[in-house]
Design a protein around this motif. Structure first.
Motif, PDB file in Angstrom:
ATOM      1  N   LYS A   1      12.483  -7.954 -14.083  1.00  0.00           N
ATOM      2  CA  LYS A   1      11.068  -7.672 -13.833  1.00  0.00           C
ATOM      3  C   LYS A   1      10.336  -8.945 -13.403  1.00  0.00           C
ATOM      4  N   LYS A   2      10.590 -10.025 -14.118  1.00  0.00           N
ATOM      5  CA  LYS A   2       9.955 -11.299 -13.772  1.00  0.00           C
ATOM      6  C   LYS A   2      10.383 -11.742 -12.378  1.00  0.00           C
ATOM      7  N   GLN A   3      11.663 -11.589 -12.069  1.00  0.00           N
ATOM      8  CA  GLN A   3      12.170 -12.002 -10.760  1.00  0.00           C
ATOM      9  C   GLN A   3      11.520 -11.193  -9.642  1.00  0.00           C
ATOM     10  N   LYS A   4      11.297  -9.901  -9.883  1.00  0.00           N
ATOM     11  CA  LYS A   4      10.646  -9.049  -8.890  1.00  0.00           C
ATOM     12  C   LYS A   4       9.249  -9.570  -8.568  1.00  0.00           C
ATOM     13  N   LEU A   5       8.525  -9.962  -9.609  1.00  0.00           N
ATOM     14  CA  LEU A   5       7.180 -10.484  -9.409  1.00  0.00           C
ATOM     15  C   LEU A   5       7.205 -11.808  -8.649  1.00  0.00           C
ATOM     16  N   GLU A   6       8.109 -12.684  -9.027  1.00  0.00           N
ATOM     17  CA  GLU A   6       8.198 -13.988  -8.355  1.00  0.00           C
ATOM     18  C   GLU A   6       8.627 -13.821  -6.902  1.00  0.00           C
ATOM     19  N   ASP A   7       9.522 -12.896  -6.647  1.00  0.00           N
ATOM     20  CA  ASP A   7       9.959 -12.641  -5.267  1.00  0.00           C
ATOM     21  C   ASP A   7       8.797 -12.116  -4.429  1.00  0.00           C
ATOM     22  N   TYR A   8       7.963 -11.286  -5.052  1.00  0.00           N
ATOM     23  CA  TYR A   8       6.827 -10.744  -4.323  1.00  0.00           C
ATOM     24  C   TYR A   8       5.838 -11.841  -3.939  1.00  0.00           C
TER      25      TYR A   8
ATOM     26  N   ASP B   1      -5.370  11.855   2.323  1.00  0.00           N
ATOM     27  CA  ASP B   1      -3.975  12.289   2.484  1.00  0.00           C
ATOM     28  C   ASP B   1      -3.028  11.094   2.433  1.00  0.00           C
ATOM     29  N   GLU B   2      -3.420   9.993   3.072  1.00  0.00           N
ATOM     30  CA  GLU B   2      -2.590   8.786   3.058  1.00  0.00           C
ATOM     31  C   GLU B   2      -2.490   8.220   1.642  1.00  0.00           C
ATOM     32  N   LYS B   3      -3.592   8.251   0.928  1.00  0.00           N
ATOM     33  CA  LYS B   3      -3.590   7.750  -0.451  1.00  0.00           C
ATOM     34  C   LYS B   3      -2.702   8.612  -1.341  1.00  0.00           C
ATOM     35  N   GLU B   4      -2.803   9.918  -1.205  1.00  0.00           N
ATOM     36  CA  GLU B   4      -2.019  10.816  -2.035  1.00  0.00           C
ATOM     37  C   GLU B   4      -0.528  10.647  -1.769  1.00  0.00           C
ATOM     38  N   LEU B   5      -0.152  10.512  -0.501  1.00  0.00           N
ATOM     39  CA  LEU B   5       1.244  10.292  -0.152  1.00  0.00           C
ATOM     40  C   LEU B   5       1.747   8.995  -0.749  1.00  0.00           C
ATOM     41  N   LYS B   6       0.932   7.977  -0.671  1.00  0.00           N
ATOM     42  CA  LYS B   6       1.340   6.672  -1.186  1.00  0.00           C
ATOM     43  C   LYS B   6       1.431   6.687  -2.712  1.00  0.00           C
ATOM     44  N   LYS B   7       0.561   7.434  -3.361  1.00  0.00           N
ATOM     45  CA  LYS B   7       0.624   7.540  -4.821  1.00  0.00           C
ATOM     46  C   LYS B   7       1.949   8.145  -5.262  1.00  0.00           C
ATOM     47  N   GLN B   8       2.409   9.158  -4.535  1.00  0.00           N
ATOM     48  CA  GLN B   8       3.676   9.792  -4.874  1.00  0.00           C
ATOM     49  C   GLN B   8       4.843   8.819  -4.683  1.00  0.00           C
ATOM     50  N   GLU B   9       4.789   8.040  -3.620  1.00  0.00           N
ATOM     51  CA  GLU B   9       5.837   7.042  -3.376  1.00  0.00           C
ATOM     52  C   GLU B   9       5.831   5.978  -4.467  1.00  0.00           C
ATOM     53  N   MET B  10       4.631   5.606  -4.900  1.00  0.00           N
ATOM     54  CA  MET B  10       4.519   4.578  -5.930  1.00  0.00           C
ATOM     55  C   MET B  10       5.043   5.060  -7.277  1.00  0.00           C
ATOM     56  N   LYS B  11       4.880   6.353  -7.544  1.00  0.00           N
ATOM     57  CA  LYS B  11       5.415   6.908  -8.789  1.00  0.00           C
ATOM     58  C   LYS B  11       6.935   6.758  -8.827  1.00  0.00           C
ATOM     59  N   GLU B  12       7.564   6.970  -7.672  1.00  0.00           N
ATOM     60  CA  GLU B  12       9.017   6.817  -7.603  1.00  0.00           C
ATOM     61  C   GLU B  12       9.424   5.359  -7.773  1.00  0.00           C
ATOM     62  N   GLN B  13       8.655   4.447  -7.168  1.00  0.00           N
ATOM     63  CA  GLN B  13       8.937   3.020  -7.326  1.00  0.00           C
ATOM     64  C   GLN B  13       8.754   2.593  -8.776  1.00  0.00           C
ATOM     65  N   TRP B  14       7.736   3.183  -9.427  1.00  0.00           N
ATOM     66  CA  TRP B  14       7.459   2.884 -10.834  1.00  0.00           C
ATOM     67  C   TRP B  14       8.655   3.248 -11.704  1.00  0.00           C
ATOM     68  N   LYS B  15       9.251   4.415 -11.414  1.00  0.00           N
ATOM     69  CA  LYS B  15      10.410   4.874 -12.176  1.00  0.00           C
ATOM     70  C   LYS B  15      11.589   3.912 -12.003  1.00  0.00           C
ATOM     71  N   GLU B  16      11.730   3.344 -10.822  1.00  0.00           N
ATOM     72  CA  GLU B  16      12.827   2.404 -10.554  1.00  0.00           C
ATOM     73  C   GLU B  16      12.565   1.055 -11.212  1.00  0.00           C
ATOM     74  N   PHE B  17      11.300   0.672 -11.279  1.00  0.00           N
ATOM     75  CA  PHE B  17      10.944  -0.649 -11.786  1.00  0.00           C
ATOM     76  C   PHE B  17      11.047  -0.742 -13.304  1.00  0.00           C
ATOM     77  N   LEU B  18      10.637   0.336 -13.992  1.00  0.00           N
ATOM     78  CA  LEU B  18      10.580   0.321 -15.454  1.00  0.00           C
ATOM     79  C   LEU B  18      11.901  -0.048 -16.138  1.00  0.00           C
ATOM     80  N   PRO B  19      13.048   0.521 -15.739  1.00  0.00           N
ATOM     81  CA  PRO B  19      14.294   0.269 -16.477  1.00  0.00           C
ATOM     82  C   PRO B  19      14.885  -1.126 -16.290  1.00  0.00           C
ATOM     83  N   LEU B  20      14.329  -1.919 -15.368  1.00  0.00           N
ATOM     84  CA  LEU B  20      14.886  -3.247 -15.132  1.00  0.00           C
ATOM     85  C   LEU B  20      14.797  -4.101 -16.393  1.00  0.00           C
ATOM     86  N   SER B  21      15.675  -5.067 -16.502  1.00  0.00           N
ATOM     87  CA  SER B  21      15.641  -5.987 -17.639  1.00  0.00           C
ATOM     88  C   SER B  21      14.412  -6.882 -17.532  1.00  0.00           C
TER      89      SER B  21
END
Length: 228
Positions: free
Chosen positions: A215-222, A191-211
């Motif tokens: 995208k590179k800055q996000k990785l370096e910040d992480y 259940d925890e994995k499934e919930l997190k997968k759904q949250e990650m799908k939303e994060q994926w949608k936000e991440f894709l359109p970045l320039s």
């Protein structure tokens, strides 16, 4: 648990980044490659715990691999046993998304083997992979116009380019972190994995359109957040 889940979200998001941008073939046959009878300097017996036996780091192994294949970047690496010897297996990828693998001696840091480059197009002849891959892509792009599909593919490519553009040290830091966090992911309930997968799908949608720069800055910040 909240902190762990938050880290896992970032972990899985970046893991998708690494493995989904045309790198899938490299990982699909990760453990299926037949290697020549290489000989390393650290023999390992069946069942022996080898995690602490390497004399070199993942950064060292990735650096050796990039010297061996100067027109490619090391996108993943793992400590493993080949033919009874401890080695680092490193996946390389070039600008045309062709990939090959380099085996590095975990004792000396010397290259033991460099495979031929496999182009992304060569996988079209592998029916089992092609069928599975086509269905996955068809489901993902379902309902999109040709223009939207082209845009998504470009965004995927930019994400792969962003991963390859960060420093070798940063890539190694995140790979090691992936491995550590994967162990925690495996302890979560379904259940925890499934919930997190759904949250990650939303994060994926936000991440894709970045320039590409964002995208590179996000990785370096992480990576910076991992060091704090």
């Amino acid at each position: 648990m909240k902190q762990i889940v938050g880290q896992l979200a970032a972990l899985m998001l970046i893991t998708v980044l690494v493995t989904s941008v045309a790198a899938t073939p490299a990982f699909a046959d990760w453990d299926k490659t037949k290697y020549p009878a290489i000989q390393g300097t650290i023999p390992i017996e069946d069942g022996q715990d080898f995690k602490q036996l390497s004399n070199i780091s993942l950064v060292d192994a990735m650096s050796t691999a990039e010297e061996a294949v100067p027109d490619s970047k090391a996108i993943y690496g793992k400590l493993t046993v080949i033919n009874g010897y401890l080695v680092y297996k490193v996946v390389m990828m070039d600008d045309n998304r062709g990939h090959n693998k380099v085996l590095v001696d975990a004792g000396t840091g010397e290259q033991l083997y460099v495979s031929d480059v496999v182009s992304k197009d060569s996988y079209k002849n592998k029916r089992s992979y092609d069928k599975k891959h086509n269905k996955k892509m068809k489901d993902y792009f379902k309902g999109m116009t040709p223009e939207q599909v082209a845009e998504k593919k470009q965004q995927f490519k930019e994400m792969g380019d962003a991963w390859k553009s960060i420093s070798l040290q940063d890539r190694a830091t995140m790979i090691i972190h992936f491995m550590q966090m994967k162990m925690q992911w495996d302890t979560m309930s379904d259940d925890e994995k499934e919930l997190k997968k759904q949250e990650m799908k939303e994060q994926w949608k936000e991440f894709l359109p970045l320039s590409p720069e964002e995208k590179k800055q996000k990785l370096e910040d992480y990576v910076k957040s991992l060091k704090n």
